[in-house]
Design a protein around this motif. Structure first.
Motif, PDB file in Angstrom:
ATOM      1  N   UNK A  97       0.822  -1.203   0.000  1.00  7.68           N
ATOM      2  CA  UNK A  97       0.000   0.000   0.000  1.00  7.68           C
ATOM      3  C   UNK A  97       0.860   1.258   0.000  1.00  7.68           C
TER       4      UNK A  97
ATOM      5  N   UNK B  33      -6.572  -7.148   6.167  1.00 13.09           N
ATOM      6  CA  UNK B  33      -7.639  -6.251   5.706  1.00 13.09           C
ATOM      7  C   UNK B  33      -7.584  -6.096   4.188  1.00 13.09           C
ATOM      8  N   UNK B  34      -6.380  -6.039   3.644  1.00 13.71           N
ATOM      9  CA  UNK B  34      -6.279  -5.964   2.183  1.00 13.71           C
ATOM     10  C   UNK B  34      -6.611  -7.296   1.525  1.00 13.71           C
TER      11      UNK B  34
ATOM     12  N   UNK C   8      10.708   6.538   6.988  1.00 13.01           N
ATOM     13  CA  UNK C   8       9.910   6.565   8.200  1.00 13.01           C
ATOM     14  C   UNK C   8      10.021   5.245   8.953  1.00 13.01           C
TER      15      UNK C   8
ATOM     16  N   UNK D 191      10.511   2.166   5.623  1.00  8.17           N
ATOM     17  CA  UNK D 191       9.562   2.025   6.729  1.00  8.17           C
ATOM     18  C   UNK D 191      10.029   0.919   7.665  1.00  8.17           C
ATOM     19  N   UNK D 192      10.729   1.305   8.728  1.00 10.03           N
ATOM     20  CA  UNK D 192      11.186   0.325   9.717  1.00 10.03           C
ATOM     21  C   UNK D 192      10.021  -0.078  10.620  1.00 10.03           C
ATOM     22  N   UNK D 193      10.052  -1.312  11.069  1.00  9.25           N
ATOM     23  CA  UNK D 193       9.035  -1.797  11.996  1.00  9.25           C
ATOM     24  C   UNK D 193       9.727  -2.221  13.287  1.00  9.25           C
ATOM     25  N   UNK D 194       9.296  -1.646  14.385  1.00  9.78           N
ATOM     26  CA  UNK D 194       9.932  -1.891  15.676  1.00  9.78           C
ATOM     27  C   UNK D 194      10.060  -3.379  15.974  1.00  9.78           C
TER      28      UNK D 194
ATOM     29  N   UNK E  97      -5.928   2.895  12.163  1.00  5.07           N
ATOM     30  CA  UNK E  97      -4.483   2.899  11.922  1.00  5.07           C
ATOM     31  C   UNK E  97      -3.827   4.051  12.660  1.00  5.07           C
TER      32      UNK E  97
ATOM     33  N   UNK F 137      -3.728  -6.555  21.819  1.00  3.10           N
ATOM     34  CA  UNK F 137      -4.130  -5.851  20.596  1.00  3.10           C
ATOM     35  C   UNK F 137      -3.317  -6.251  19.369  1.00  3.10           C
TER      36      UNK F 137
ATOM     37  N   UNK G 142       3.693  -7.046  13.098  1.00  2.00           N
ATOM     38  CA  UNK G 142       2.980  -5.915  13.714  1.00  2.00           C
ATOM     39  C   UNK G 142       1.967  -5.296  12.754  1.00  2.00           C
ATOM     40  N   UNK G 143       2.192  -5.464  11.453  1.00  2.00           N
ATOM     41  CA  UNK G 143       1.281  -4.862  10.480  1.00  2.00           C
ATOM     42  C   UNK G 143       0.466  -5.916   9.733  1.00  2.00           C
TER      43      UNK G 143
ATOM     44  N   UNK H  12      -2.330  -7.274  10.574  1.00  2.00           N
ATOM     45  CA  UNK H  12      -3.761  -6.926  10.519  1.00  2.00           C
ATOM     46  C   UNK H  12      -4.055  -6.157   9.226  1.00  2.00           C
ATOM     47  N   UNK H  13      -3.165  -5.258   8.878  1.00  2.00           N
ATOM     48  CA  UNK H  13      -3.312  -4.523   7.620  1.00  2.00           C
ATOM     49  C   UNK H  13      -3.296  -5.496   6.435  1.00  2.00           C
TER      50      UNK H  13
ATOM     51  N   UNK I  29       2.576  -1.556  21.359  1.00  2.00           N
ATOM     52  CA  UNK I  29       1.175  -1.972  21.454  1.00  2.00           C
ATOM     53  C   UNK I  29       1.118  -3.111  22.469  1.00  2.00           C
TER      54      UNK I  29
END
Lengths: 131, 563, 427
Positions: B66, B128-129, C128, B333-336, C389, B543, B121-122, B124-125, B539
């Protein structure tokens, strides 16, 4: 009358008072305000808490002058987001979709006898009819 | 609904059917022995019939995809899909909108597609797609190799606990397999750095890429997961990286037990010889030789199709190099505690030396690896080109003439350096059916997919081309044309495409694995994970978990582990 | 009484998910860990609620209101569908299909918020991360044209300046720089405050990039800031281990707009040649990011999508609602979970008041005042569940804590009813 650069934005009070309702007394108290530098207030010859009229090329609105807690910023005035700020904002977006809601040239003058319109009256003056 | 597909030439490699003229019967979404006389008859005379395509590696959903869409309005302007009475509107081209992805795969005769990299962590996104991609069945791999909890357990030698954690996370987030992306390197990218070899240390975890890969390979076996570890190598996109690729394959050789235990993905991007971009050459012959001699490895191509592409990977440092090389716009886009992603628009040009070499590498891999059951067709959509260009790749594989035609127009120096002109192998329709559906279904252990035997899901592609009359070697354009738009695509027993147009739309299934685990072990792991979670994530654990009701059509697959 | 934990707060883009609330007799009675705004949100949501649908100011049944809404939308030639940032991703998803069906323009509040950020990103990209990455690693944080102390009250403690991470343990291990035109509460908590002249952010960003790349500046003063100061900041940026630039509407709404974002992107990109650097817009409404995400995956574009051609078309400045309203091009409006009458410039409001407006909202607002049809709904995150989000695009699930008032449905349910009837009508 003084010349200023007008900024709009969020404030904590605006965020909280919004939850009390947009027609609540709290909301109007916290949002129909213009934060000014103490020196500018002095120049205007008014006291904090008195009304001022803010004029731009795009409109004018009466709000309550308050002394900024974020000073010094002589020459800069701040009005929180809300119908009062919106009534003096330009609608041109320079092909971005975004009106220039910060950094607009404005003048401020004392408006001691004038009333701050509540949202209903304010909207009425804008749309020109009874909502 | 009952359907009888009559008189087609059927290519069903799992059942060893090689162009036999036969009927296929469909009832209640499955292939059956026979149907009643009221069945809808599809006359497939002079047509090619195959199982629905199964794409083992494609970027179709989630935060990275996305981000690519948002980053690239210019990608969409000229490729639009108006709304019809059956379909939603949308846009292409390299990063199509979600509905358009489903329709375009269906038109190609593909019915199952895997999203290749979802950061937990993403995820869920991602779901959804996936919910909004119509028609095809789908799932996603979870990126787990730079995950701090995994790295903690692996560096402490706690393989069983790590396995239990991965079992839990696959179930909790509804994923299908373990994805590895530049192990160790992406963690270092948190500091703007990278690893350069399998034996570099990854501070502060005190672990090496080799140890991560081996650990996850062992865990994959403990969990008895349907797919192998799915690996994007270290040093991807760098000249000379074919050595790292072979070394990575070799690092898990001793863990294999006769079956594949590692899938190395989009090998074109990690199949480079030479030492610099100037001395670049193909490393495909060496890799092919290794794969030919080592049955524990499967690969997919990441074949370059010339033209627009959008590079998007979980390999942050690679994407950083690419933005420096190209100067194109760049999203990072780094993800923790989990990883990263990067996106850079790219255009593969025939006359560009590097791009032309890249093009030869993919084809060389496909043609030099002898066993089609271990080399799969992908473009690593949309990294080396959009999936809609698969028919072009198939034409190159089936026809030396098609390859020569393209080679005439590519960079001359690149052509001179390639062995491709001397390779005369041409894929048959049977082999094409293997590398696009049968072998991928097998590698994913999707036993109801990729074949047309009784009991299989009725996912079927019918193409308007007569394999007995058309000679693909010479008439490759006919092949390309027929494969671009299926005459019929049948999904779950429903006709969804007719004459290359969508005639029916619905939501396909999202499948995911549910590994079994002793209750006590799960409790213990969750206690430990809950502690770590407070420290590592922004988070809460509650969740982070994705409920089954969040999936539009959920299908869990229970996996019996040896935990 | 029951206590519900790990509640996601439906106020700002920080989407704090550690809130604990007590619920008694169908009411939230206590809120723990929330900021002042969050507490107001969870305890004052009953103020100025709408309990009955209205048509032309008169009470109506839900069915009548929906029929009227459908009639207006079906007859419109160029309707706008606006708002969306304070509802669930699922509701927005239904809204997109309505817009597509009737050939309308679907726009969300990003249009008047971080729309320029998106445009800047489409021109230049963005480096980011998720907020946890900043918490664990950032030893230098810049807040530019944003005031989290007021707009995102727990941001600094939970995610940024004062958070406790794996590698960086707290506020004393981080350098904090604030750039703003006023000395905000955030600025007061900073190590360094740079008071930039209004409308001069572009100059300052560009000068900083020059200083990072080339060391010294020629001009003695830029944007009101002495060159030495800019050079000093540039050195700080280069020598940090992990830098994060949070920015707000100070960049998107002032002169330069999207060009300011491009300048910031270029600065951050340059800095990545020396160290690790990221940037992130401080998104306001709790699901404005979700609105951008779901619109992008269904249409390819994150806001300002025009379906009048039958397919998605995007051209900010043309297909953005303020421009459409100012031109007076639209002939109906569906407003969901937003109050444009309070927030839009007068010319746009004046034209909005001339066309039939359908507003779906839990509360009375200046926008419901001018609406022909008003349909009250449940508050997502309090009375209805759904996805949202966070500002860093981390998706979370909003919870249902209490029942909505009698006969009040969620935005998603109401929109689905409208969609169903529209489909029957226009096919």
């Amino acid at each position: 009358m003084i010349k200023v650069i007008l900024i709009t934005g969020r404030s904590l009070d605006q965020g909280i008072s919004k939850e009390y309702g947009k027609f609540s007394k709290t909301y109007m108290e916290k949002v129909a305000v213009c934060e000014l530098d103490a020196e500018d207030i002095k120049t205007l010859g008014i006291n904090p808490g008195q009304n001022v009229k803010v004029k731009t090329k795009y409109g004018e609105v009466v709000v309550k002058a308050v002394e900024s807690t974020q000073a010094p910023h002589k020459g800069i005035a701040f009005i929180p987001y809300g119908p009062w700020a919106s009534s003096v904002m330009p609608s041109t977006t320079e092909s971005t979709g975004m009106p220039s809601l910060k950094g607009i040239e404005a003048t401020i003058e004392p408006a001691l006898g004038e009333e701050i319109l509540d949202p209903k009256k304010l909207i009425k003056t804008i749309v020109g009819r009874e909502p | 609904m009952e359907i009888l597909i009559k008189n087609g030439y059927v290519y069903d490699p799992i059942n060893k059917i090689d162009g036999e003229k036969m009927d296929i019967a469909v009832k209640d979404g499955k292939i059956v022995e026979s149907v009643g006389s009221n069945a809808k008859v599809i006359d497939a005379s002079n047509m090619l019939v195959m199982p629905g395509g199964v794409d083992i590696h494609s970027h179709i959903a989630g935060s990275k995809v996305n981000s690519g869409r948002i980053l690239r309005p210019e990608d969409h302007y000229k490729d639009v899909e108006p709304r019809t009475t059956v379909t939603r509107s949308g846009v292409g081209y390299t990063v199509p909108s979600s509905y358009t992805i489903g329709y375009r795969y269906a038109k190609l005769g593909y019915t199952t597609v895997i999203e290749a990299a979802s950061p937990p962590l993403k995820t869920r996104h991602t779901h959804e797609e996936l919910n909004d991609i119509p028609l095809i069945d789908k799932t996603c791999y979870l990126v787990l190799d730079n995950n701090w909890i995994v790295l903690d357990y692996l560096s402490q030698g706690e393989i069983d606990k790590c396995a239990a954690f991965i079992a839990w996370i696959l179930k909790a987030l509804k994923g299908y397999a373990i994805k590895i992306v530049n192990p160790g390197g992406v963690e270092l990218w948190g500091w703007g750095r990278n690893v350069e070899s399998l034996d570099d240390q990854v501070p502060p975890f005190n672990i090496t890429p080799r140890e991560i890969v081996r650990g996850l390979c062992k865990i994959n076996k403990i969990l008895n997961l349907p797919h192998t570890i799915h690996l994007h190598t270290n040093n991807l996109g760098k000249p000379g990286n074919y050595r790292t690729t072979i070394e990575t394959m070799d690092a898990v050789k001793d863990l294999a037990d006769g079956k594949p235990n590692i899938h190395v993905t989009h090998v074109q991007f990690c199949g480079y010889g030479g030492d610099t971009w100037i001395t670049l050459r193909s490393g495909a012959p060496e890799i092919a030789k290794y794969v030919n001699n080592h049955p524990h490895v499967t690969i997919d191509l990441g074949q370059v199709v010339f033209g627009e592409a959008t590079t998007m990977t979980g390999d942050g440092p690679f994407q950083f190099i690419l933005q420096s090389l190209t100067g194109n716009k760049w999203k990072n886009a780094d993800v923790e505690a989990e990883g990263s992603a990067g996106i850079v628009p790219y255009k593969f040009k025939r006359k560009n030396f590097v791009n032309a070499i890249q093009w030869t590498i993919g084809l060389e891999l496909a043609l030099l690896i002898k066993d089609p059951w271990r080399v799969f067709l992908t473009t690593d959509h949309p990294n080396a080109g959009p999936f809609t260009e698969y028919p072009r790749v198939i034409a190159w594989l089936m026809s030396t003439k098609a390859r020569e035609k393209t080679m005439e127009r590519i960079n001359k120096r690149a052509k001179k350096r390639s062995v491709l002109p001397s390779v005369d192998r041409e894929y048959t329709f049977y082999e094409i059916a293997i590398i696009t559906r049968a072998a991928t279904a097998k590698a994913l252990n999707l036993t109801n997919k990729g074949h047309l035997g009784v009991g299989a899901d009725a996912d079927i592609a019918i193409y308007n081309i007569n394999p007995m009359e058309v000679n693909p070697s010479k008439e490759y354009k006919k092949v390309r044309k027929a494969l671009r738009r299926a005459a019929y695509t049948i999904k779950g027993g429903e006709i969804i495409v007719k004459d290359g147009e969508i005639v029916k739309s619905f939501v396909g299934e999202t499948f995911w694995v549910k590994p079994t685990m002793p209750e006590e072990l799960e409790k213990e792991i969750l206690r430990e994970v809950a502690e770590k979670f407070k420290e590592y994530y922004t988070v809460s654990l509650e969740n982070y978990i994705i409920g089954e009701h969040e999936l539009a059509r959920s299908r869990s697959i229970t996996v019996n582990t040896s935990l | 009484m029951k206590t519900i934990s790990n509640v996601v707060c439906p106020f700002c883009g920080s989407l704090c998910d550690d809130i604990e609330v007590d619920v008694e007799n169908g009411q939230v009675t206590k809120v723990r860990r929330g900021c002042a705004i969050s507490i107001a949100k969870f305890t004052k949501y009953g103020e100025e609620r709408i309990y009955k649908p209205r048509i032309d100011g008169k009470e109506a049944s839900l069915e009548e209101a929906i029929d009227k809404a459908v009639e207006i939308l079906a007859n419109a030639k160029y309707p706008i569908l606006y708002g969306w940032s304070c509802t669930s991703t699922e509701a927005i998803n239904v809204g997109i299909e309505i817009a597509e069906l009737i050939g309308g323009v679907m726009d969300n509040t990003a249009s008047v918020c971080h729309g320029p950020t998106i445009i800047g990103e489409q021109d230049a990209g963005i480096s980011t991360c998720t907020l946890g990455q900043v918490k664990h690693r950032a030893d230098l944080i810049i807040y530019w044209g944003c005031n989290p102390a007021h707009a995102h009250p727990r941001h600094m403690a939970r995610y940024s300046a004062a958070s406790k991470g794996k590698f960086v343990k707290g506020r004393n291990e981080r350098k904090v720089i604030v750039v703003d035109v006023r000395k905000t509460r955030t600025a007061k908590a900073a190590d360094i405050f740079i008071q930039v002249e209004p409308n001069s952010d572009y100059e300052l960003l560009t000068a900083l990039r020059w200083a990072v790349k080339n060391g010294e500046l020629e001009q003695p003063k830029i944007a009101g800031i002495p060159a030495e100061k800019i050079e000093e900041i540039a050195d700080m940026l280069i020598s940090c281990r992990f830098g994060a630039l949070f920015f707000g509407l100070g960049l998107t709404m002032s002169a330069g707009k999207a060009r300011n974002i491009e300048a910031a992107v270029s600065l951050v990109r340059e800095l990545n040649n020396y160290t690790k650097f990221v940037m992130m817009p401080m998104r306001g409404h709790f699901n404005v990011t979700g609105a951008n995400e779901v619109m992008a995956w269904i249409t390819g574009y994150p806001f300002a999508v025009d379906f009048s051609r039958g397919y998605p078309f995007y051209n900010p400045g043309d297909t953005t609602v303020v421009d459409i309203l100012t031109r007076g091009d639209c002939d109906a409006a569906l407003i969901v979970a937003s109050d444009p009458v309070s927030g839009f410039p007068t010319e746009a409001v004046r034209n909005l008041a001339k066309i039939p407006v359908i507003t779906i909202d839990p509360h009375e607002t200046p926008t419901t005042m001018i609406s022909k049809v008003v349909i009250p709904t449940a508050l997502v995150g309090i009375e209805a569940e759904g996805s949202a989000y966070r500002m860093d695009a981390v998706p979370l699930r909003l919870k249902k804590l209490v029942d909505p008032p009698p006969n009040i449905l969620s935005d998603e349910e109401v929109l689905k009813m409208i969609l169903k009837k529209l489909k029957e009508r226009v096919g």
